[in-house]
Design a protein around this motif. Structure first.
Motif, PDB file in Angstrom:
ATOM      1  N   MET A 127       0.983  -1.245   0.038  1.00 56.20           N
ATOM      2  CA  MET A 127      -0.117  -0.045  -0.052  1.00 56.20           C
ATOM      3  C   MET A 127       0.636   1.136  -0.109  1.00 56.20           C
ATOM      4  SD  MET A 127      -3.299  -0.684  -0.016  1.00 56.20           S
ATOM      5  CE  MET A 127      -4.189  -2.201   0.325  1.00 56.20           C
ATOM      6  N   ALA A 128       1.867   1.166   0.832  1.00 58.38           N
ATOM      7  CA  ALA A 128       2.659   2.473   0.941  1.00 58.38           C
ATOM      8  C   ALA A 128       3.477   2.765  -0.473  1.00 58.38           C
ATOM      9  CB  ALA A 128       3.730   2.323   2.067  1.00 58.38           C
ATOM     10  N   GLU A 129       3.889   1.603  -1.077  1.00 52.98           N
ATOM     11  CA  GLU A 129       4.757   1.802  -2.273  1.00 52.98           C
ATOM     12  C   GLU A 129       3.855   2.189  -3.343  1.00 52.98           C
ATOM     13  OE1 GLU A 129       8.271  -1.562  -1.004  1.00 52.98           O
ATOM     14  OE2 GLU A 129       6.952  -2.031  -2.505  1.00 52.98           O
ATOM     15  N   SER A 130       2.792   1.402  -3.592  1.00 54.58           N
ATOM     16  CA  SER A 130       2.116   1.662  -4.833  1.00 54.58           C
ATOM     17  C   SER A 130       1.076   2.918  -4.541  1.00 54.58           C
ATOM     18  CB  SER A 130       1.121   0.217  -5.100  1.00 54.58           C
ATOM     19  OG  SER A 130       2.164  -0.664  -5.616  1.00 54.58           O
ATOM     20  N   LEU A 131       0.447   3.004  -3.434  1.00 54.72           N
ATOM     21  CA  LEU A 131      -0.388   4.178  -3.218  1.00 54.72           C
ATOM     22  C   LEU A 131      -0.110   5.230  -2.406  1.00 54.72           C
ATOM     23  CD1 LEU A 131      -3.691   1.764  -2.604  1.00 54.72           C
ATOM     24  CD2 LEU A 131      -2.903   2.647  -4.781  1.00 54.72           C
ATOM     25  N   GLY A 132       1.005   4.996  -1.619  1.00 57.42           N
ATOM     26  CA  GLY A 132       1.402   6.090  -0.737  1.00 57.42           C
ATOM     27  C   GLY A 132       0.353   6.227   0.607  1.00 57.42           C
ATOM     28  N   VAL A 133      -0.296   5.072   0.743  1.00 61.01           N
ATOM     29  CA  VAL A 133      -1.115   4.882   1.868  1.00 61.01           C
ATOM     30  C   VAL A 133      -0.583   4.237   3.140  1.00 61.01           C
ATOM     31  CG1 VAL A 133      -3.171   3.887   2.736  1.00 61.01           C
ATOM     32  CG2 VAL A 133      -3.152   4.964   0.295  1.00 61.01           C
ATOM     33  N   GLU A 134      -0.488   4.948   4.070  1.00 57.93           N
ATOM     34  CA  GLU A 134      -0.364   4.280   5.386  1.00 57.93           C
ATOM     35  C   GLU A 134      -1.529   3.764   6.119  1.00 57.93           C
ATOM     36  OE1 GLU A 134       1.682   5.385  10.055  1.00 57.93           O
ATOM     37  OE2 GLU A 134       1.614   7.035   8.325  1.00 57.93           O
ATOM     38  N   LEU A 135      -1.596   2.344   5.821  1.00 55.29           N
ATOM     39  CA  LEU A 135      -3.071   1.569   6.233  1.00 55.29           C
ATOM     40  C   LEU A 135      -2.930   1.555   7.873  1.00 55.29           C
ATOM     41  CD1 LEU A 135      -5.256   0.228   4.655  1.00 55.29           C
ATOM     42  CD2 LEU A 135      -3.922  -2.061   5.187  1.00 55.29           C
ATOM     43  N   ARG A 136      -4.068   2.183   8.414  1.00 49.51           N
ATOM     44  CA  ARG A 136      -4.148   2.161   9.721  1.00 49.51           C
ATOM     45  C   ARG A 136      -5.226   1.480  10.191  1.00 49.51           C
ATOM     46  NH1 ARG A 136      -2.073   8.219  11.657  1.00 49.51           N
ATOM     47  NH2 ARG A 136      -0.002   7.888  10.889  1.00 49.51           N
ATOM     48  N   LEU A 137      -5.547   0.439   9.590  1.00 50.39           N
ATOM     49  CA  LEU A 137      -6.786  -0.424   9.969  1.00 50.39           C
ATOM     50  C   LEU A 137      -6.330  -1.194  11.057  1.00 50.39           C
ATOM     51  CD1 LEU A 137      -8.413  -1.254   6.312  1.00 50.39           C
ATOM     52  CD2 LEU A 137      -9.093   0.564   7.976  1.00 50.39           C
ATOM     53  N   PRO A 138      -7.286  -1.567  12.041  1.00 51.58           N
ATOM     54  CA  PRO A 138      -7.099  -2.356  13.010  1.00 51.58           C
ATOM     55  C   PRO A 138      -6.996  -4.008  12.454  1.00 51.58           C
ATOM     56  CG  PRO A 138      -9.293  -1.888  13.187  1.00 51.58           C
ATOM     57  CD  PRO A 138      -8.756  -0.993  12.189  1.00 51.58           C
ATOM     58  N   TRP A 139      -5.995  -4.595  13.201  1.00 47.76           N
ATOM     59  CA  TRP A 139      -5.677  -6.013  12.701  1.00 47.76           C
ATOM     60  C   TRP A 139      -5.883  -6.854  13.882  1.00 47.76           C
ATOM     61  CZ3 TRP A 139      -4.149  -8.308   8.208  1.00 47.76           C
ATOM     62  CH2 TRP A 139      -3.610  -7.671   7.164  1.00 47.76           C
ATOM     63  N   ILE A 140      -6.608  -7.945  14.020  1.00 48.71           N
ATOM     64  CA  ILE A 140      -6.870  -8.958  15.039  1.00 48.71           C
ATOM     65  C   ILE A 140      -6.257 -10.171  14.567  1.00 48.71           C
ATOM     66  CG2 ILE A 140      -8.467 -10.090  16.275  1.00 48.71           C
ATOM     67  CD1 ILE A 140     -10.417  -7.845  15.608  1.00 48.71           C
ATOM     68  N   ASP A 141      -5.250 -10.400  15.626  1.00 49.78           N
ATOM     69  CA  ASP A 141      -4.640 -11.853  15.173  1.00 49.78           C
ATOM     70  C   ASP A 141      -5.130 -12.868  15.977  1.00 49.78           C
ATOM     71  OD1 ASP A 141      -2.448 -13.858  15.098  1.00 49.78           O
ATOM     72  OD2 ASP A 141      -0.963 -12.409  15.218  1.00 49.78           O
ATOM     73  N   LEU A 142      -5.800 -13.827  15.170  1.00 43.73           N
ATOM     74  CA  LEU A 142      -6.415 -14.713  15.552  1.00 43.73           C
ATOM     75  C   LEU A 142      -5.726 -16.044  16.415  1.00 43.73           C
ATOM     76  CD1 LEU A 142      -9.597 -15.200  15.244  1.00 43.73           C
ATOM     77  CD2 LEU A 142      -9.271 -16.863  13.506  1.00 43.73           C
ATOM     78  N   ALA A 143      -4.543 -15.936  16.185  1.00 43.43           N
ATOM     79  CA  ALA A 143      -3.457 -16.822  16.930  1.00 43.43           C
ATOM     80  C   ALA A 143      -3.391 -16.418  18.254  1.00 43.43           C
ATOM     81  CB  ALA A 143      -2.161 -16.792  16.135  1.00 43.43           C
ATOM     82  N   TRP A 144      -3.380 -15.256  18.684  1.00 47.60           N
ATOM     83  CA  TRP A 144      -3.476 -14.827  20.174  1.00 47.60           C
ATOM     84  C   TRP A 144      -4.570 -14.833  20.742  1.00 47.60           C
ATOM     85  CZ3 TRP A 144       0.812 -14.089  22.828  1.00 47.60           C
ATOM     86  CH2 TRP A 144       2.111 -13.843  22.160  1.00 47.60           C
ATOM     87  N   VAL A 145      -5.643 -14.477  19.998  1.00 49.92           N
ATOM     88  CA  VAL A 145      -7.171 -14.344  20.695  1.00 49.92           C
ATOM     89  C   VAL A 145      -7.537 -15.834  20.822  1.00 49.92           C
ATOM     90  CG1 VAL A 145      -9.374 -13.776  20.015  1.00 49.92           C
ATOM     91  CG2 VAL A 145      -7.578 -12.282  19.412  1.00 49.92           C
ATOM     92  N   MET A 146      -7.284 -16.776  19.956  1.00 53.26           N
ATOM     93  CA  MET A 146      -7.854 -18.168  20.341  1.00 53.26           C
ATOM     94  C   MET A 146      -6.947 -18.622  21.354  1.00 53.26           C
ATOM     95  SD  MET A 146      -8.510 -19.654  16.401  1.00 53.26           S
ATOM     96  CE  MET A 146      -9.630 -21.103  17.220  1.00 53.26           C
ATOM     97  N   ALA A 147      -5.676 -18.488  21.526  1.00 54.06           N
ATOM     98  CA  ALA A 147      -4.737 -18.886  22.641  1.00 54.06           C
ATOM     99  C   ALA A 147      -5.136 -18.390  23.621  1.00 54.06           C
ATOM    100  CB  ALA A 147      -3.493 -18.608  22.443  1.00 54.06           C
ATOM    101  N   SER A 148      -5.833 -17.262  24.005  1.00 56.67           N
ATOM    102  CA  SER A 148      -6.346 -16.774  25.037  1.00 56.67           C
ATOM    103  C   SER A 148      -7.596 -17.487  25.480  1.00 56.67           C
ATOM    104  CB  SER A 148      -6.499 -15.239  25.008  1.00 56.67           C
ATOM    105  OG  SER A 148      -6.942 -14.740  26.490  1.00 56.67           O
ATOM    106  N   LEU A 149      -8.533 -17.572  24.417  1.00 56.06           N
ATOM    107  CA  LEU A 149     -10.048 -18.124  24.687  1.00 56.06           C
ATOM    108  C   LEU A 149      -9.976 -19.765  25.074  1.00 56.06           C
ATOM    109  CD1 LEU A 149     -12.061 -16.059  22.174  1.00 56.06           C
ATOM    110  CD2 LEU A 149     -12.029 -15.677  24.797  1.00 56.06           C
ATOM    111  N   PHE A 150      -8.954 -20.440  24.467  1.00 55.20           N
ATOM    112  CA  PHE A 150      -8.915 -21.765  24.292  1.00 55.20           C
ATOM    113  C   PHE A 150      -7.546 -22.386  24.832  1.00 55.20           C
ATOM    114  CE2 PHE A 150     -11.810 -20.549  20.713  1.00 55.20           C
ATOM    115  CZ  PHE A 150     -12.898 -21.154  21.298  1.00 55.20           C
TER     116      PHE A 150
END
Length: 220
Positions: A127-150
């Motif tokens: 995104m930064a290289e092609s569009l000049g966009v700093e993508l600031r969307l929230p990322w949820i890492d399922l590996a960590w969330v599932m490890a906490s819940l299960f």
């Protein structure tokens, strides 16, 4: 970028942020998986992105997208091909077109991936290289969330195959971005059901759960 591409980017920038404090069952998540353009997954650049929406707790097969960033092509169940012939665009403009298709599909929804940093680094760099966009969307890492819940099943370093086997989720083709996005979406459904039962009822609560589990792991 072309004038039309700049207009699309400007329109995306104007979209409101996602309502992160809504219930999982009133939220739209976008599950993401990537492929690299080459044999070395650690160093080769982004090749393709697959994305699948989980809206109001349900996988929405009408909201599915695959973009070939390396060659600038997009295939979507949600949108028609962009006007004009891709052959008239430069390689850089074709890549921009593919990434803009991904941005238009995602909007400002939270992104979900298993071991999210792998996908996030490659997508954000493209995104930064092609569009000049700093993508600031929230990322949820399922590996960590599932490890906490299960915790009885696995930790954050567990391969996704362990979770797939435990929850009897069948993969069509592992390490194919489309197939892996689909099975990740199924794991997300399992996750939000357990999270809601345990009092973690919103996208924000998943981010907080992930942060707390990372902190606990690093402090151990």
């Amino acid at each position: 970028m072309t004038t039309h591409q700049r207009q699309l980017l400007a329109a995306w920038r104007q979209l409101p942020a996602a309502a992160m404090n809504r219930s999982h069952y009133r939220s739209r998540y976008v599950v993401v998986d990537v492929e690299v353009a080459g044999a070395d997954w650690q160093t080769d650049p982004l090749g393709a992105i697959a994305a699948l929406a989980v809206a109001d707790g349900q996988i929405d097969f009408q909201q599915a997208l695959r973009v070939d960033v390396a060659n600038g092509h997009a295939a979507s169940e949600a949108t028609a091909p962009p006007p004009g012939s891709p052959a008239l665009l430069s390689i850089g403009e074709q890549r921009a077109e593919a990434l803009l298709a991904f941005l238009g599909f995602v909007g400002k929804a939270p992104l979900v991936a298993y071991h999210a940093s792998f996908a996030a680094r490659r997508i954000e760099r493209a995104m930064a290289e092609s569009l000049g966009v700093e993508l600031r969307l929230p990322w949820i890492d399922l590996a960590w969330v599932m490890a906490s819940l299960f915790r009885e099943i696995g930790d954050a370093q567990a391969p996704m195959d362990r979770w797939l086997a435990h929850f009897d989720v069948e993969s069509i083709e592992r390490h194919n971005a489309v197939s892996d996005a689909y099975v990740t979406a199924q794991l997300l459904q399992v996750t939000i059901a357990r999270a809601a039962r345990d009092g973690f009822e919103t996208p924000t609560s998943l981010l907080e759960l992930e942060k707390a589990h990372r902190h606990l792991y690093q402090s151990a």
